[in-house]
Design a protein around this motif. Structure first.
Motif, PDB file in Angstrom:
ATOM      1  N   GLN A  88       0.664   5.764 -17.557  1.00 27.71           N
ATOM      2  CA  GLN A  88      -0.280   4.709 -17.171  1.00 27.71           C
ATOM      3  C   GLN A  88       0.487   3.600 -16.466  1.00 27.71           C
ATOM      4  O   GLN A  88       1.375   2.978 -17.060  1.00 27.71           O
ATOM      5  CB  GLN A  88      -0.999   4.163 -18.396  1.00 27.71           C
ATOM      6  CG  GLN A  88      -1.932   5.149 -19.033  1.00 27.71           C
ATOM      7  CD  GLN A  88      -2.625   4.546 -20.239  1.00 27.71           C
ATOM      8  OE1 GLN A  88      -2.679   3.334 -20.411  1.00 27.71           O
ATOM      9  NE2 GLN A  88      -3.161   5.400 -21.097  1.00 27.71           N
ATOM     10  N   SER A 100      -1.670   5.620  -9.483  1.00 22.67           N
ATOM     11  CA  SER A 100      -1.338   7.005  -9.804  1.00 22.67           C
ATOM     12  C   SER A 100      -0.652   7.675  -8.621  1.00 22.67           C
ATOM     13  O   SER A 100      -0.927   7.345  -7.469  1.00 22.67           O
ATOM     14  CB  SER A 100      -2.594   7.778 -10.200  1.00 22.67           C
ATOM     15  OG  SER A 100      -3.538   7.737  -9.152  1.00 22.67           O
ATOM     16  N   TYR A 123       2.144   5.613  -4.547  1.00 21.40           N
ATOM     17  CA  TYR A 123       1.059   5.548  -5.523  1.00 21.40           C
ATOM     18  C   TYR A 123      -0.207   4.991  -4.885  1.00 21.40           C
ATOM     19  O   TYR A 123      -0.137   4.096  -4.031  1.00 21.40           O
ATOM     20  CB  TYR A 123       1.460   4.661  -6.693  1.00 21.40           C
ATOM     21  CG  TYR A 123       2.193   5.379  -7.810  1.00 21.40           C
ATOM     22  CD1 TYR A 123       1.766   5.251  -9.119  1.00 21.40           C
ATOM     23  CD2 TYR A 123       3.301   6.169  -7.563  1.00 21.40           C
ATOM     24  CE1 TYR A 123       2.427   5.892 -10.157  1.00 21.40           C
ATOM     25  CE2 TYR A 123       3.968   6.811  -8.588  1.00 21.40           C
ATOM     26  CZ  TYR A 123       3.522   6.670  -9.882  1.00 21.40           C
ATOM     27  OH  TYR A 123       4.169   7.311 -10.911  1.00 21.40           O
TER      28      TYR A 123
END
Length: 108
Positions: free
Chosen positions: A11, A22, A44
């Protein structure tokens, strides 16, 4: 000093909670805690950032690029990301924060 290796299920958030970040993919050949590790070139994607759009601010975080990674641990010849690696979000210029990752494998 060592830090925990990041994997695709870690996370990660931008500075403007609840924005979550992510990776697009992990390294398919190296896993920790049953999930692929993430290497430095990974850009990300950030979703859910609440930073206002211009002119109030410079817009919500959309992507993040990692500027540091492991010096001694590599996957496929590419440095893996660690919990203490640094990343900068675009367009805001703020950092990402690792909230939760696996706690068995460390790297430096």
């Amino acid at each position: 000093m060592s830090a925990y290796v990041l994997h695709v299920g870690a996370q990660v958030a931008c500075a403007h909670q609840p924005g979550r970040a992510s990776p697009p993919v992990g390294n398919p050949r190296v896993q920790v805690a049953g999930q692929q590790v993430v290497t430095q070139p990974s850009i990300y994607t950030v979703t859910g950032c609440i930073l206002p759009t211009p002119p109030a601010a410079n817009g919500p975080c959309a992507t993040a690029v990692w500027s540091t990674a492991a010096l001694r641990v590599r996957a496929g010849g590419i440095p893996v990301l660690l919990a203490d690696s640094t990343a900068t979000c675009a367009p805001s210029g703020t950092p990402l924060t690792v909230l939760v990752t696996q706690i068995r494998v460390r790297g430096s």
